[in-house]
Design an enzyme around this catalytic site. Structure first.
Site: not given
Ligand code: NOJ
Ligand code: CA
Length: 687
Positions: A188, A390, A392, A466-467, A485, A491
């Site tokens: 990123e 989601h 995370e 993502h990541e 991503e 973001e």
């Molecule tokens: C990073 C992600 O790219 C983003 O989309 C997400 O909202 C946050 N992490 C929290 O999980």
């Molecule tokens: Ca991200």
């Protein structure tokens, strides 16, 4: 041997293909005598690769016509327990060719042509593990791929790769778009443009523009059970593979015999030639999942931007975003305007306190009490809208893997068809079960990412990482891996300092996007959100650009990222987002200069319409665009969403003009783009 056209190629060129499904495995059994040089040409003779052994080194070089693109560059891996191998000869060469086409279940292009020739050489090295190594080159007219097959290693023998000696030695002066690899924020980062000789350690896809008019991009395909490759510069323009190591310093832990991912080089004379190449997909294995009709491209909204703007929170409390009532509000909005998904972040327990430091606290099955999972999914079902899950992890991969099966089973049971995952964690600090610290795209994480995708597939769930580990075309093999991503997305426009400058979206199509689809999450309408007056702290684009991104940045799932009320405040502009599809029959980059501007046209899958997206950097520009991609003799209503009078990302980002006119393939469109501006057009077929 250089320049000689193998007999199979002469024959093939003179032969008009009657069927696309022609597959030939031809010619040249292993030579009786050891050779030192073998060459092959791409099907249309655009490119030539020669492999040879000299001074104990195995080398390859690449030519495009008379131009040497890559001067002799090293090949080979080194292993723990033995010295760097010296190669003495090429002991075998096999040739093959294929000219087929295959259909994507979803994608930027429905039918993909795979027209390549292939050369496999066997290298004889002087160490036990390098005794017999196959290197297979696939040559397309727009680039090459090659991979190693360590076929001489005994079945079941554990080996440790300690160096990847693969080099890329571009000849001449090149500019590069890159960022320093191994930074805390993984991939990123904003790209900088420098002389390619200044590259220290760059992530791939690494794109170069030559003074000789060539555009090159280095990357890899089919990255499975191997560490991700970066490229290390030597100050003189030569790039060497650099693999993300395990905590103990070993690069890859393999069991013999094994093959590596493909190393790829795209070679063209325009940025569009890179973007429109399908080599990345062609070098991946076909779909392994069977029926994937359950993987649905589409558009989604979500409880997401409001959190990045700090209007609501991921964690519990008075401002919790993921409440049943709020989700139902988004579901009503989605149903009303034709979106099929609602992403909800912060629904599960574990977000309270510093979640980035305590990923092990995340539960992937237990919701916060104000989020009623069965009620929400039933509410959505009644309205034709699915919840997008989601997960995370904050990089606590062990915690995630421990819950993975149970979590996916739960999501499938309530009709969740897709899950966005996340790994917010500094790039070299992912703990494995033994407590070792891993890189975000070392072999451990490459394996983990795929484990998630495979487990999700078992439950018919699609994954948007993502990541992530960077994309290498694995969506062909695992079509439920719909997006990722892996770059600076929208973001950063909520809280980045600075936010993404306008040129970012004119660089991405020729760098990050060469890897595969990106979940950039376009569509911010409230560009002056909260009265933000510092340009470098807000979304640096015009409204027309936000619309154009749905065409310019391909993903089979596209978010309309802004808040429902901001869309309802500008329904005429919102109409474009409602109309634009995410699954395409065909995609073409019409004109571009990396980091300056790009114009892309796409035709909806199974449709007659066309869509066009154009974006520029911080400079206003006027582009002339022929409409010769439209079907000749047919009329189209061009629904044009362009920068309005005085539009400028710095002072007047929301000025938008919408107009309609009838056009044909003979017409020319003038694209007047404001600073940070863009244009989005739907060509609605009238005949
Ligand atoms: C990073 C992600 O790219 C983003 O989309 C997400 O909202 C946050 N992490 C929290 O999980
Ligand atoms: Ca991200």
């Amino acid at each position: 041997m250089i320049g000689a056209v193998p007999s199979f190629q002469r024959k093939k060129r003179s032969m008009k293909l009657r069927t696309l499904a022609l597959l030939t495995a031809l010619a040249a059994p292993a030579t009786a005598q050891a050779q030192t040089r073998e060459c092959a040409q791409s099907p249309g003779k655009m490119l030539e690769v020669c492999v040879f052994v000299e001074g104990g080194q195995a080398l390859y070089e690449v030519k495009r016509g008379d131009v040497t693109v890559l001067a002799p560059s090293a090949l080979g891996l080194s292993f723990a327990g033995e010295p760097e191998a010296r190669y003495s000869a090429i002991t075998g060469a096999k040739r093959a060719a294929a000219n087929t086409s295959w259909e994507q279940p979803w994608g930027e292009q429905r039918l993909i042509r795979d027209n390549h020739s292939e050369l496999t050489v066997t290298l004889a090295g002087d160490t036990p593990l390098n005794k017999a190594v196959d290197v297979t080159f696939r040559l397309f007219d727009d680039g090459i791929g090659f991979r190693y097959d360590y076929k001489g290693i005994a079945p079941g023998q554990a080996v440790a790769v300690t160096a990847d000696r693969t080099q890329f030695h571009p000849v001449g002066d090149y500019q590069a778009w890159w960022y320093q690899g191994l930074g805390q924020e993984r991939d990123e980062y904003l790209y900088t443009q420098t002389d390619a000789r200044r590259i220290t350690l760059a992530e791939t896809p690494l794109t170069l523009k030559g003074a000789n008019g060539l555009y090159l991009s280095f990357h890899e395909a089919a990255l499975v059970d191997f560490p991700s490759m970066l490229l290390q510069g030597n100050g003189a323009g030569t790039l060497t593979a650099w693999l993300m190591p395990w905590p103990d310093g070993v690069l890859a832990k393999k069991t013999g015999p094994f093959t590596t991912p493909w190393r790829t080089v795209l070679i063209g004379t325009s940025p569009g030639a890179l973007a429109d190449s399908r080599i990345e997909l062609n070098l991946n294995e076909p779909n392994k999942l069977g029926d994937v009709s359950w993987v649905k491209p589409g558009k989604y909204v979500g409880i997401w931007w409001e959190m990045h703007l700090q209007k609501t929170t991921w964690g519990s409390g008075m401002r919790h975003g993921a409440t049943t009532a709020n989700v139902e509000r988004y579901m009503d909005f989605a149903a009303k305007y034709g979106f099929d998904g609602v992403l909800v972040e912060g629904w599960n327990q574990g977000w309270d306190g510093d979640w980035t430091a305590h990923g092990e606290q995340f539960s992937f099955t237990k919701a916060y009490p104000d989020f009623d999972l069965p009620a929400i999914t039933a509410y959505g079902k009644a309205r034709g809208v699915r919840l997008i899950g989601h997960n995370e992890t904050a990089g606590a991969v062990v915690n995630y893997e421990d819950q993975l099966d149970e979590a996916m089973k739960l999501y499938a049971s309530v009709g969740v068809g897709a899950v966005k995952t996340g790994y917010v964690k500094h790039s070299g600090t992912i703990l494995d079960r033994a407590g070792g610290q891993n890189w975000f795209a070392g072999q451990y994480m490459v394996d983990h990412n795929l484990k998630v995708v495979e487990t999700a597939a078992k439950y018919r769930v699609a994954i948007d990482t993502h990541e992530p580990v960077k994309d290498t075309g694995l969506r062909r093999t695992y079509p439920n891996w719909v997006s990722r991503e892996g770059a600076r997305g929208q973001e950063y426009n909520a809280w980045g300092n600075p936010t993404n400058p306008p040129e970012h979206v004119a660089i991405l199509p020729f760098t990050r996007m060469l890897a595969g689809p990106m979940d950039y999450t376009p569509g911010i309408f409230d560009l002056l959100e909260g009265g933000k007056d510092v340009v470098s702290r807000r979304v640096q684009s015009t409204l027309a650009t936000q619309l154009a991104l749905y065409v310019v940045l391909y993903s089979p799932i596209q978010m309309a990222a802004d808040l429902p009320e901001n869309y309802e405040a500008n329904l005429p502009a919102f109409q474009f987002i409602r109309d634009v599809p995410t699954d395409w029959e065909e995609s073409r980059t019409l004109q571009a200069e990396i980091g300056d501007y790009v114009v892309v046209a796409r035709q909806p899958r199974g449709g007659k319409d066309w869509f066009l997206g154009a974006v520029t950097d911080e400079n206003a520009r006027s582009l002339t665009q022929k409409l010769d991609f439209l079907t000749p003799g047919k009329r189209y209503e061009a629904q044009i969403y362009r920068d309005g009078a005085g539009a400028d990302y710095r002072v007047n980002p929301t000025a938008l003009a919408i107009e309609k006119r009838v056009v044909t393939s003979k017409d020319v469109l003038t694209l007047d783009l404001a600073p940070g501006g863009g244009q989005a057009v739907r060509f609605r077929a009238l005949d």
